[in-house]
Design a protein around this motif. Sequence first.
Motif, PDB file in Angstrom:
ATOM      1  N   ASP A  81       0.862  -1.323  -0.093  1.00 14.43           N
ATOM      2  CA  ASP A  81      -0.105  -0.053  -0.035  1.00 14.43           C
ATOM      3  C   ASP A  81       0.828   1.388  -0.015  1.00 14.43           C
ATOM      4  OD1 ASP A  81       0.838   0.314   2.631  1.00 14.43           O
ATOM      5  OD2 ASP A  81      -1.110  -0.142   3.537  1.00 14.43           O
ATOM      6  N   TYR A  82       0.294   2.435  -0.072  1.00 15.67           N
ATOM      7  CA  TYR A  82       1.122   3.506   0.107  1.00 15.67           C
ATOM      8  C   TYR A  82       2.060   3.867   1.150  1.00 15.67           C
ATOM      9  CZ  TYR A  82       1.787   8.685   0.177  1.00 15.67           C
ATOM     10  OH  TYR A  82       2.246   9.771   0.384  1.00 15.67           O
ATOM     11  N   ILE A  83       1.682   3.656   2.223  1.00 11.21           N
ATOM     12  CA  ILE A  83       2.727   3.912   3.286  1.00 11.21           C
ATOM     13  C   ILE A  83       3.833   2.911   3.261  1.00 11.21           C
ATOM     14  CG2 ILE A  83       2.913   3.886   5.578  1.00 11.21           C
ATOM     15  CD1 ILE A  83       1.152   6.102   4.961  1.00 11.21           C
ATOM     16  N   GLU A  84       3.623   1.644   2.946  1.00 12.30           N
ATOM     17  CA  GLU A  84       4.691   0.519   2.642  1.00 12.30           C
ATOM     18  C   GLU A  84       5.590   1.064   1.443  1.00 12.30           C
ATOM     19  OE1 GLU A  84       3.289  -3.141   2.578  1.00 12.30           O
ATOM     20  OE2 GLU A  84       2.293  -3.128   4.509  1.00 12.30           O
ATOM     21  N   VAL A  85       4.964   1.401   0.276  1.00 13.36           N
ATOM     22  CA  VAL A  85       6.053   1.681  -0.842  1.00 13.36           C
ATOM     23  C   VAL A  85       6.664   3.208  -0.401  1.00 13.36           C
ATOM     24  CG1 VAL A  85       5.813   2.235  -3.209  1.00 13.36           C
ATOM     25  CG2 VAL A  85       4.225   0.494  -2.262  1.00 13.36           C
ATOM     26  N   MET A  86       6.261   3.917   0.127  1.00 13.01           N
ATOM     27  CA  MET A  86       6.712   5.231   0.374  1.00 13.01           C
ATOM     28  C   MET A  86       7.837   4.956   1.468  1.00 13.01           C
ATOM     29  SD  MET A  86       5.746   8.312  -0.883  1.00 13.01           S
ATOM     30  CE  MET A  86       6.043   9.452   0.065  1.00 13.01           C
ATOM     31  N   ARG A  87       7.816   4.130   2.369  1.00 19.98           N
ATOM     32  CA  ARG A  87       9.105   3.654   3.139  1.00 19.98           C
ATOM     33  C   ARG A  87       9.953   3.084   2.304  1.00 19.98           C
ATOM     34  NH1 ARG A  87       4.935   1.973   8.208  1.00 19.98           N
ATOM     35  NH2 ARG A  87       5.095   4.243   9.413  1.00 19.98           N
ATOM     36  N   SER A  88       9.546   2.382   1.425  1.00 23.19           N
ATOM     37  CA  SER A  88      10.585   1.628   0.408  1.00 23.19           C
ATOM     38  C   SER A  88      11.339   2.710  -0.242  1.00 23.19           C
ATOM     39  CB  SER A  88       9.827   0.828  -0.290  1.00 23.19           C
ATOM     40  OG  SER A  88       9.443  -0.362   0.037  1.00 23.19           O
ATOM     41  N   ASN A  89      10.740   3.558  -0.694  1.00 21.36           N
ATOM     42  CA  ASN A  89      11.258   4.625  -1.298  1.00 21.36           C
ATOM     43  C   ASN A  89      12.322   5.516  -0.373  1.00 21.36           C
ATOM     44  OD1 ASN A  89       9.882   4.429  -3.661  1.00 21.36           O
ATOM     45  ND2 ASN A  89       8.548   6.034  -3.137  1.00 21.36           N
ATOM     46  N   LEU A  90      11.838   5.722   0.910  1.00 17.90           N
ATOM     47  CA  LEU A  90      12.859   6.391   1.842  1.00 17.90           C
ATOM     48  C   LEU A  90      14.055   5.563   2.025  1.00 17.90           C
ATOM     49  CD1 LEU A  90      13.574   8.424   3.777  1.00 17.90           C
ATOM     50  CD2 LEU A  90      12.070   7.127   5.512  1.00 17.90           C
ATOM     51  N   THR A  91      13.921   4.366   2.142  1.00 13.76           N
ATOM     52  CA  THR A  91      14.999   3.483   2.200  1.00 13.76           C
ATOM     53  C   THR A  91      16.029   3.404   0.848  1.00 13.76           C
ATOM     54  OG1 THR A  91      13.767   1.734   3.489  1.00 13.76           O
ATOM     55  CG2 THR A  91      15.821   0.882   2.369  1.00 13.76           C
ATOM     56  N   ALA A  92      15.189   3.236  -0.150  1.00 11.21           N
ATOM     57  CA  ALA A  92      16.102   3.587  -1.370  1.00 11.21           C
ATOM     58  C   ALA A  92      16.894   4.913  -1.513  1.00 11.21           C
ATOM     59  CB  ALA A  92      15.240   3.380  -2.560  1.00 11.21           C
ATOM     60  N   LEU A  93      16.168   6.000  -1.081  1.00 10.87           N
ATOM     61  CA  LEU A  93      16.737   7.382  -1.157  1.00 10.87           C
ATOM     62  C   LEU A  93      17.736   7.341  -0.145  1.00 10.87           C
ATOM     63  CD1 LEU A  93      13.637   9.669  -1.573  1.00 10.87           C
ATOM     64  CD2 LEU A  93      15.724   9.674  -3.178  1.00 10.87           C
ATOM     65  N   LYS A  94      17.789   6.908   0.968  1.00 12.14           N
ATOM     66  CA  LYS A  94      18.949   6.836   2.136  1.00 12.14           C
ATOM     67  C   LYS A  94      20.006   6.165   1.479  1.00 12.14           C
ATOM     68  CE  LYS A  94      17.459   6.123   6.260  1.00 12.14           C
ATOM     69  NZ  LYS A  94      16.742   5.222   7.496  1.00 12.14           N
ATOM     70  N   LYS A  95      19.947   5.136   0.862  1.00 10.42           N
ATOM     71  CA  LYS A  95      20.883   4.237   0.365  1.00 10.42           C
ATOM     72  C   LYS A  95      21.584   5.148  -0.445  1.00 10.42           C
ATOM     73  CE  LYS A  95      22.099  -0.302  -1.673  1.00 10.42           C
ATOM     74  NZ  LYS A  95      21.724  -1.585  -1.976  1.00 10.42           N
ATOM     75  N   ALA A  96      20.826   5.628  -1.575  1.00  6.99           N
ATOM     76  CA  ALA A  96      21.796   6.051  -2.829  1.00  6.99           C
ATOM     77  C   ALA A  96      22.182   7.895  -2.453  1.00  6.99           C
ATOM     78  CB  ALA A  96      20.403   6.452  -3.791  1.00  6.99           C
ATOM     79  N   LEU A  97      21.737   8.297  -1.448  1.00  9.22           N
ATOM     80  CA  LEU A  97      22.334   9.547  -0.958  1.00  9.22           C
ATOM     81  C   LEU A  97      23.223   9.638   0.058  1.00  9.22           C
ATOM     82  CD1 LEU A  97      18.636  11.578  -0.939  1.00  9.22           C
ATOM     83  CD2 LEU A  97      20.586  11.369  -2.708  1.00  9.22           C
ATOM     84  N   GLY A  98      23.431   8.296   0.618  1.00 10.49           N
ATOM     85  CA  GLY A  98      24.276   8.201   1.687  1.00 10.49           C
ATOM     86  C   GLY A  98      23.884   8.783   2.974  1.00 10.49           C
ATOM     87  N   ALA A  99      22.915   8.419   3.594  1.00 10.40           N
ATOM     88  CA  ALA A  99      22.341   8.969   4.647  1.00 10.40           C
ATOM     89  C   ALA A  99      23.131   8.508   5.693  1.00 10.40           C
ATOM     90  CB  ALA A  99      20.963   8.417   4.874  1.00 10.40           C
ATOM     91  N   LYS A 100      23.476   9.425   6.677  1.00 11.82           N
ATOM     92  CA  LYS A 100      24.294   9.107   7.999  1.00 11.82           C
ATOM     93  C   LYS A 100      23.376   8.969   9.163  1.00 11.82           C
ATOM     94  CE  LYS A 100      27.671  12.006   5.765  1.00 11.82           C
ATOM     95  NZ  LYS A 100      28.331  13.395   5.751  1.00 11.82           N
TER      96      LYS A 100
END
Length: 336
Positions: free
Chosen positions: A317-336
């Motif tokens: 659902d929306y919330i789960e996919v948005m959380r997956s997007n957040l995970t992907a962005l954190k990995k790609a952007l080098g979140a600390k």
Amino acid sequence: MNVRRLIPATALAGAVALGLVSLSACAGISDAADGGNGGKLDVVASFYPMQYLAEQIGGGHVAVETLTKPGVEPHDLELKPKQIGALGEADVILYLKGIQPAVDEAIAQAGVKNTVDAATLTKLEAHGTSTGHDHGHGEEGHEHADEHGAEEGHEGHDHGSEAGADPHVWLDPVKYAEVAKGVGSAFEKADPDHAADYKKNTDALVKKLGDLDTEFETGLKNTATRTFITTHSAFGYLAERYHLDQEGISGLDPESEPSPARMKELQEVAAKDKVSTIFFETLASDKTAKTLAGDTGLKTDVLDPLEGITDKSRGGDYIEVMRSNLTALKKALGAK
């Protein structure tokens, strides 16, 4: 769209037979085909982000049909005659003007009293292929974007029908919550007997979206780079909300082909801003993203614009996919 006439109301049964998505009260929709719907509010949603709002806010009091089947790219949707006929039988139509031209036209013909355009429930802005924190931070960034929209002729509520106005508001949890409040009010008006439940469900959804906003704000606060490259420039609102730079390979249309000059520019951006990943999406071709990634030696990953949920979606659902997007962005952007 080839069909420009309304089909008789008896086409509703055919529309259901076509396999229109119903994620709540399937029995109710069958009843509707027989002329009744067990007292439920018949809601037609144009595509997944509208469907999700209808289901979350309506709960057990609504029967939701979605015009866009899972796996169909919403921008390209062409409605069948029976789908157009079914529109006229709806109690509430929920759509987002500017995403689906065929749907916009059919809804205008349907003449349903409770027709809700989500684009009127929040303020749209003008976004291009490049959007983000270079335009400013926080409220300043939004003000700047609004000024840009006004310069282009998109001030206020001149929404998706105006070229340059970005309709992808659901990818910003804060704006999506604003839309949710408007949808809740529309349901209360259409079905006052259950107004208290709609209000309760709306408040619960707004809280969930507020928690999601906090997760994004916290998760993306400290990163090695603020720039991400994606095939489809759907993430302008998200980029502004969390002070990121979106670099879109194509514009707001996921099917448009970038020029050689744009590809060269993106190679330079990737090197300058230490971009690690080229994002693509589930409902459109990944060919351009993989070409650019190959040319630059970068990785690819999915950033889902949530225009539809399929078996390939990272979440149900929306919330789960948005959380997956957040995970992907954190990995790609080098979140600390």
